[in-house]
Enzyme design. Structure first.
Site, PDB file in Angstrom:
ATOM      1  N   HIS A   1       0.838  -1.202   0.000  1.00  0.00           N
ATOM      2  CA  HIS A   1       0.000   0.000   0.000  1.00  0.00           C
ATOM      3  C   HIS A   1       0.875   1.255   0.000  1.00  0.00           C
ATOM      4  O   HIS A   1       0.684   2.161  -0.829  1.00  0.00           O
ATOM      5  CB  HIS A   1      -0.902  -0.012   1.233  1.00  0.00           C
ATOM      6  CG  HIS A   1      -1.824   1.158   1.333  1.00  0.00           C
ATOM      7  ND1 HIS A   1      -3.157   1.095   0.960  1.00  0.00           N
ATOM      8  CD2 HIS A   1      -1.628   2.435   1.764  1.00  0.00           C
ATOM      9  CE1 HIS A   1      -3.720   2.273   1.148  1.00  0.00           C
ATOM     10  NE2 HIS A   1      -2.813   3.105   1.646  1.00  0.00           N
ATOM     11  N   GLU A   2       1.837   1.310   0.914  1.00  0.00           N
ATOM     12  CA  GLU A   2       2.679   2.503   1.019  1.00  0.00           C
ATOM     13  C   GLU A   2       3.651   2.625  -0.154  1.00  0.00           C
ATOM     14  O   GLU A   2       3.896   3.726  -0.649  1.00  0.00           O
ATOM     15  CB  GLU A   2       3.437   2.494   2.350  1.00  0.00           C
ATOM     16  CG  GLU A   2       2.551   2.574   3.581  1.00  0.00           C
ATOM     17  CD  GLU A   2       1.643   3.791   3.575  1.00  0.00           C
ATOM     18  OE1 GLU A   2       2.039   4.841   3.020  1.00  0.00           O
ATOM     19  OE2 GLU A   2       0.523   3.695   4.105  1.00  0.00           O
TER      20      GLU A   2
ATOM     21  N   HIS B   1       1.851   4.083  -3.107  1.00  0.00           N
ATOM     22  CA  HIS B   1       1.748   5.547  -2.988  1.00  0.00           C
ATOM     23  C   HIS B   1       3.044   6.214  -3.437  1.00  0.00           C
ATOM     24  O   HIS B   1       3.048   7.144  -4.242  1.00  0.00           O
ATOM     25  CB  HIS B   1       1.477   5.938  -1.530  1.00  0.00           C
ATOM     26  CG  HIS B   1       0.070   5.782  -1.083  1.00  0.00           C
ATOM     27  ND1 HIS B   1      -1.017   6.118  -1.862  1.00  0.00           N
ATOM     28  CD2 HIS B   1      -0.447   5.343   0.101  1.00  0.00           C
ATOM     29  CE1 HIS B   1      -2.130   5.885  -1.187  1.00  0.00           C
ATOM     30  NE2 HIS B   1      -1.812   5.414   0.002  1.00  0.00           N
TER      31      HIS B   1
END
Length: 218
Positions: free
Chosen positions: A29-30, A33
């Site tokens: 997820h990170e 980003h």
């Protein structure tokens, strides 16, 4: 009044099963980003050493403790993003915001495929004790991988600043309203706590999670 019974062994087992899908979910997820921001011209995450699949670079102490307590929801340290590098800051932040949940939904599909692979391996046959001891934990891990990634992806799509959903919604709002909307972010965490404490968070998240789990697993 009887004391509450805590099965320490069961708790440890549950955390062990959660560890791999949770760490993979928050890490991807990170990184998603940060990588999207990097592709749009922002080197901040790369310079901070956050474009890595090493989960230790992304773990947040409080977010991990919440996972231990809830056995489902947790979070990582947000990847730093500087929208001033983007040609269109609001549009860039929309893409960056979409990337994190998008990575989780992709992982949910991958875990679902692995789950069906395990179920095919079972195949209704009587497995040896050794085979069962290997395949059954994997089946549970893959099923949890689907659930955790759906929860994390949908949770982050809530349009409550500073959740990812707010970065998406901000792009479609009138430009005069964006600053006021995003300023709510200072109270966003309190709003999330209130929703969780009243049970509204579960009521918002569980129906779509259950719907997509049924689609992916059954």
């Amino acid at each position: 009044m009887p004391m509450p019974h805590f099965d320490i062994a069961q708790i440890i087992r549950e955390i062990a099963l959660l560890a791999v899908p949770f760490l993979l979910a928050i890490t991807c997820h990170e990184v998603a980003h940060g990588y999207m921001a990097y592709r749009l011209g922002d080197p901040t995450a790369k310079l901070a050493g956050r474009l890595t699949l090493n989960p230790l670079k992304h773990l947040d102490v409080l977010g991990t403790l919440v996972l231990v307590v809830t056995r489902m929801i947790g979070w990582a340290k947000p990847v730093p993003v500087d929208s001033r590098y983007f040609r269109d800051p609001l549009k860039g932040m929309m893409y960056v915001s979409l990337a994190g949940p998008g990575a989780n939904f992709a992982l949910a599909i991958i875990f679902a495929l692995l789950y069906h692979g395990i179920m095919a391996a079972f195949g209704g046959r009587l497995l040896s004790e050794v085979a069962y001891m290997i395949l059954e934990p994997l089946r549970q891990i893959f099923m949890l991988g689907v659930q955790i990634n759906l929860v994390l992806g949908l949770f982050n799509l809530l349009p409550i600043p500073p959740m990812d959903g707010s970065g998406i919604l901000a792009y479609f709002l009138p430009r005069t309203a964006v600053a006021q909307y995003l300023a709510v972010g200072r109270y966003g965490f309190l709003v999330i706590i209130l929703l969780a404490a009243t049970g509204m968070l579960g009521k918002l998240l569980w129906p779509p999670v259950a719907f997509f789990m049924k689609m992916l697993l059954f």
